[in-house]
Enzyme design. Structure first.
Site, PDB file in Angstrom:
ATOM      1  N   ARG A 172      16.446  43.159   4.327  1.00  0.00           N
ATOM      2  CA  ARG A 172      15.773  44.521   3.995  1.00  0.00           C
ATOM      3  C   ARG A 172      15.691  44.714   2.592  1.00  0.00           C
ATOM      4  O   ARG A 172      16.188  43.864   1.776  1.00  0.00           O
ATOM      5  CB  ARG A 172      16.897  45.793   4.525  1.00  0.00           C
ATOM      6  N   ARG A 176      13.856  53.382  -2.277  1.00  0.00           N
ATOM      7  CA  ARG A 176      14.462  54.890  -2.646  1.00  0.00           C
ATOM      8  C   ARG A 176      13.547  55.820  -2.965  1.00  0.00           C
ATOM      9  O   ARG A 176      12.509  55.628  -4.095  1.00  0.00           O
ATOM     10  CB  ARG A 176      15.382  54.478  -3.761  1.00  0.00           C
ATOM     11  N   ARG A 251      22.170  26.221  -5.351  1.00  0.00           N
ATOM     12  CA  ARG A 251      21.068  26.383  -6.133  1.00  0.00           C
ATOM     13  C   ARG A 251      21.804  26.434  -7.503  1.00  0.00           C
ATOM     14  O   ARG A 251      22.838  26.909  -7.690  1.00  0.00           O
ATOM     15  CB  ARG A 251      20.488  27.703  -5.913  1.00  0.00           C
ATOM     16  N   ARG A 282      14.017  35.660 -15.557  1.00  0.00           N
ATOM     17  CA  ARG A 282      14.668  36.790 -16.172  1.00  0.00           C
ATOM     18  C   ARG A 282      14.781  36.570 -17.582  1.00  0.00           C
ATOM     19  O   ARG A 282      15.571  35.449 -17.861  1.00  0.00           O
ATOM     20  CB  ARG A 282      15.657  37.663 -15.514  1.00  0.00           C
ATOM     21  N   GLU A 304      16.482  32.727 -17.677  1.00  0.00           N
ATOM     22  CA  GLU A 304      17.113  32.180 -16.921  1.00  0.00           C
ATOM     23  C   GLU A 304      16.312  31.366 -15.910  1.00  0.00           C
ATOM     24  O   GLU A 304      15.103  31.837 -15.359  1.00  0.00           O
ATOM     25  CB  GLU A 304      17.842  33.230 -16.030  1.00  0.00           C
ATOM     26  N   TYR A 352      28.654  33.953  -1.186  1.00  0.00           N
ATOM     27  CA  TYR A 352      28.234  34.477  -2.446  1.00  0.00           C
ATOM     28  C   TYR A 352      29.059  35.804  -2.720  1.00  0.00           C
ATOM     29  O   TYR A 352      28.584  36.851  -2.193  1.00  0.00           O
ATOM     30  CB  TYR A 352      26.806  34.822  -2.325  1.00  0.00           C
ATOM     31  N   ASP A 354      30.599  38.550  -5.002  1.00  0.00           N
ATOM     32  CA  ASP A 354      30.546  39.207  -6.374  1.00  0.00           C
ATOM     33  C   ASP A 354      31.974  39.427  -7.002  1.00  0.00           C
ATOM     34  O   ASP A 354      32.769  39.270  -6.320  1.00  0.00           O
ATOM     35  CB  ASP A 354      29.853  40.906  -6.093  1.00  0.00           C
TER      36      ASP A 354
HETATM   37  C1  LIG Z   1      24.073  34.145 -12.496  1.00  0.00           C
HETATM   38  C2  LIG Z   1      25.106  34.773 -11.954  1.00  0.00           C
HETATM   39  C3  LIG Z   1      25.006  36.001 -11.935  1.00  0.00           C
HETATM   40  C4  LIG Z   1      26.151  36.753 -11.349  1.00  0.00           C
HETATM   41  N1  LIG Z   1      26.309  38.205 -11.701  1.00  0.00           N
HETATM   42  C5  LIG Z   1      27.210  39.006 -10.851  1.00  0.00           C
HETATM   43  C6  LIG Z   1      27.172  40.275 -11.235  1.00  0.00           C
HETATM   44  O1  LIG Z   1      26.316  41.245 -11.911  1.00  0.00           O
HETATM   45  N2  LIG Z   1      28.342  40.957 -10.589  1.00  0.00           N
HETATM   46  C7  LIG Z   1      29.157  40.384  -9.878  1.00  0.00           C
HETATM   47  O2  LIG Z   1      29.951  41.141  -9.454  1.00  0.00           O
HETATM   48  N3  LIG Z   1      29.039  39.110  -9.721  1.00  0.00           N
HETATM   49  C8  LIG Z   1      28.009  38.589 -10.207  1.00  0.00           C
HETATM   50  N4  LIG Z   1      28.325  36.883 -10.068  1.00  0.00           N
HETATM   51  C9  LIG Z   1      29.376  36.415  -9.266  1.00  0.00           C
HETATM   52  C10 LIG Z   1      30.501  36.033 -10.087  1.00  0.00           C
HETATM   53  O3  LIG Z   1      30.032  35.150 -11.052  1.00  0.00           O
HETATM   54  C11 LIG Z   1      31.508  35.433  -9.284  1.00  0.00           C
HETATM   55  O4  LIG Z   1      31.854  36.618  -8.189  1.00  0.00           O
HETATM   56  C12 LIG Z   1      32.857  35.169  -9.833  1.00  0.00           C
HETATM   57  O5  LIG Z   1      32.625  34.350 -11.215  1.00  0.00           O
HETATM   58  C13 LIG Z   1      33.536  33.884  -8.925  1.00  0.00           C
HETATM   59  O6  LIG Z   1      34.714  33.822  -9.171  1.00  0.00           O
HETATM   60  P1  LIG Z   1      35.513  32.381  -8.729  1.00  0.00           P
HETATM   61  O7  LIG Z   1      36.822  31.963  -9.303  1.00  0.00           O
HETATM   62  O8  LIG Z   1      35.112  32.213  -7.573  1.00  0.00           O
HETATM   63  O9  LIG Z   1      34.327  31.053  -9.196  1.00  0.00           O
HETATM   64  P2  LIG Z   1      33.913  30.587 -10.865  1.00  0.00           P
HETATM   65  O10 LIG Z   1      33.760  31.665 -11.719  1.00  0.00           O
HETATM   66  O11 LIG Z   1      33.119  29.388 -10.507  1.00  0.00           O
HETATM   67  O12 LIG Z   1      35.394  29.568 -10.939  1.00  0.00           O
HETATM   68  C14 LIG Z   1      35.471  28.401 -10.581  1.00  0.00           C
HETATM   69  C15 LIG Z   1      36.253  27.639 -11.419  1.00  0.00           C
HETATM   70  O13 LIG Z   1      36.644  26.525 -11.200  1.00  0.00           O
HETATM   71  C16 LIG Z   1      36.393  25.270 -12.141  1.00  0.00           C
HETATM   72  N5  LIG Z   1      36.551  24.295 -11.347  1.00  0.00           N
HETATM   73  C17 LIG Z   1      35.508  23.909 -10.349  1.00  0.00           C
HETATM   74  N6  LIG Z   1      35.795  22.493  -9.766  1.00  0.00           N
HETATM   75  C18 LIG Z   1      36.793  22.137 -10.665  1.00  0.00           C
HETATM   76  C19 LIG Z   1      37.557  20.923 -10.665  1.00  0.00           C
HETATM   77  N7  LIG Z   1      37.112  19.786  -9.918  1.00  0.00           N
HETATM   78  N8  LIG Z   1      38.739  20.600 -11.626  1.00  0.00           N
HETATM   79  C20 LIG Z   1      39.033  21.545 -12.297  1.00  0.00           C
HETATM   80  N9  LIG Z   1      38.180  22.917 -12.461  1.00  0.00           N
HETATM   81  C21 LIG Z   1      37.223  23.159 -11.605  1.00  0.00           C
HETATM   82  C22 LIG Z   1      35.195  25.689 -12.652  1.00  0.00           C
HETATM   83  O14 LIG Z   1      34.618  25.097 -14.004  1.00  0.00           O
HETATM   84  C23 LIG Z   1      35.023  27.137 -12.712  1.00  0.00           C
HETATM   85  O15 LIG Z   1      35.708  27.796 -14.030  1.00  0.00           O
HETATM   86  C24 LIG Z   1      27.179  36.312 -10.780  1.00  0.00           C
HETATM   87  C25 LIG Z   1      26.776  34.865 -10.584  1.00  0.00           C
HETATM   88  C26 LIG Z   1      25.991  34.212 -11.008  1.00  0.00           C
HETATM   89  C27 LIG Z   1      26.134  32.752 -10.878  1.00  0.00           C
END
Ligand SMILES: Cc1cc2nc3c(=O)[nH]c(=O)nc-3n(C[C@H](O)[C@H](O)[C@H](O)COP(=O)(O)OP(=O)(O)OC[C@H]3O[C@@H](n4cnc5c(N)ncnc54)[C@H](O)[C@@H]3O)c2cc1C
Length: 373
Positions: A172, A176, A251, A282, A304, A352, A354
């Site tokens: 979708r 608005r 990606r 962006r 980006e 995915y 947030d």
């Molecule tokens: C470009 C972008 C924009 C975003 N914008 C928003 C937003 O506006 N609002 C929002 O709510 N969310 C946003 N997000 C999503 C947000 O980043 C995630 O929800 C959040 O960071 C996820 O946390 P995580 O701990 O799952 O993963 P991550 O932040 O990826 O943390 C995983 C960690 O594990 C580490 N790791 C991986 N493998 C290993 C290994 N083998 N050994 C040791 N360490 C390791 C990595 O280095 C990383 O530091 C965005 C994401 C991206 C990519």
């Protein structure tokens, strides 16, 4: 076995939330992180008094009051409202699609005029089942908006022609019929004053938590699995199993950051480039996330560029299509056979998430982990 209760692999929001909650329950935790800093993709770094979002624009938004109160323990949030603008060959449009967008696009003034115009545009696909993303977008919003605001951006994001992309990617397109540029519909949103890194720092600050950066789990995987009673793994689930069932698809992104000796470059935190000539999707101007902060003679902007992912690249986005979700399910079955490892977060659960969703997922894991102890 050492004297830790948990090894947390990854210091992102999932790992840090879990570590914080486990330490609150008296557990001893070791956190290892392969990057040279904590906080995963929400990492922000101060440069010239400006909080730079190193891994892309991060705006916290949620309608879950519990999660909003939870995150507010660790930082004070400002009242930032995400209202990105789109730049199509120098024409500026407000996002998400709202009366400001329709007025600029067609000169319509009232919601009834806008509605009639959208319906007229959608007629092009009347009675036809969309077979690709282009047709799907036209069936939802019509050709004008599709060509100026959807096509170029989406093709850059996915690295494919819209006519080659499946229709389901766009289920979708929110429309608005009010003059409201607020991107999110959530009750709460904002940016932590002083950046995101402080949140993870506070979560990990405990006598019961030891953190080591610059350590890759895969350098000593077998030893870690023997030495620690339980592992919380937030890296890539397919890599954990040595890609034995095949690679999941991701990606990636490339960020190009530049410091400029001016106060204000683009007048907004986020400007999307929706044409297909501009190679980036962006530009983020970081100082606008915290209005009025930082050096008045400097600004920092980041372009980006979406990228294909190959092994060794940063896997920013899981590609949740039917094929990959099916493969993930098979990895998840393998995961059930290693009960001393919990897979969490965006990469461990191949979803995915947030930020508010990842906190919720971590707290759910905490409940599961400690409810019977
Ligand atoms: C470009 C972008 C924009 C975003 N914008 C928003 C937003 O506006 N609002 C929002 O709510 N969310 C946003 N997000 C999503 C947000 O980043 C995630 O929800 C959040 O960071 C996820 O946390 P995580 O701990 O799952 O993963 P991550 O932040 O990826 O943390 C995983 C960690 O594990 C580490 N790791 C991986 N493998 C290993 C290994 N083998 N050994 C040791 N360490 C390791 C990595 O280095 C990383 O530091 C965005 C994401 C991206 C990519």
């Amino acid at each position: 076995m050492n004297n830790y209760d948990y090894l947390v692999v990854g210091s992102g929001l999932f790992g840090a939330t879990f570590a914080y909650e486990a330490a609150k329950r008296g557990k001893k935790i070791k956190v290892i992180e392969k990057r040279d800093h904590i906080a995963g993709n929400i990492y922000t770094k101060e440069v010239s008094g400006i909080q730079v979002h190193e891994y892309g624009a991060h705006i916290f938004h949620t309608s879950n009051e519990e999660i909003w109160n939870y995150i507010n323990q660790f930082a004070k949030f400002n009242r930032y409202t995400n209202s990105p603008v789109a730049n199509f060959h120098g024409e500026i449009y407000n996002m998400p699609f709202n009366m400001n967008t329709f007025n600029k696009m067609w000169g319509v003034v009232t919601p009834a005029e806008a509605h009639a115009k959208i319906e007229e545009q959608r007629k092009e696909m009347a009675g036809k089942e969309p077979t690709n993303l282009e047709e799907q977008a036209i069936s939802l919003i019509g050709r004008d908006i599709y060509e100026k605001l959807v096509k170029g951006y989406t093709e850059k994001q996915w690295g494919q022609k819209a006519t080659d992309l499946p229709a389901f990617i766009i289920r979708r397109l929110p429309v608005r019929l009010t003059y409201d540029n607020n991107y999110f519909n959530d009750t709460y949103q904002g940016i932590p004053i002083g950046g995101y890194t402080q949140i993870v720092e506070k979560m990990l600050k405990s006598d019961l938590i030891d953190v080591e950066t610059g350590i890759d789990f895969f350098d000593r995987k077998d030893e870690y699995l023997q030495e620690y009673p339980k592992v919380i793994f937030t890296g890539m689930i397919d890599q954990f199993f040595d890609y034995q069932l095949g690679e999941l698809e991701y990606r990636s992104l490339r960020f190009e950051t530049e410091e400029l000796n001016i106060n204000n470059y683009q007048g907004n935190a986020v400007v999307n480039y929706t044409d297909d000539d501009t190679p980036y999707t962006r530009i983020i101007e970081h100082k606008h996330f915290e209005f009025g902060q930082g050096d008045k003679n400097k600004t920092i902007v980041t372009r980006e560029y979406p990228q294909a992912w190959h092994r060794g690249d940063e896997p920013y986005y899981p590609v949740n299509n039917t094929l990959n979700n099916g493969l993930y399910k098979k990895y998840n079955k393998l995961a059930a056979q290693v009960p001393n490892v919990v897979f969490g977060g965006r990469l461990g659960q191949y979803r995915y998430y947030d930020m508010h969703q990842v906190i919720h997922a971590a707290l759910t894991t905490v409940l599961r982990e400690f409810s019977d102890k």
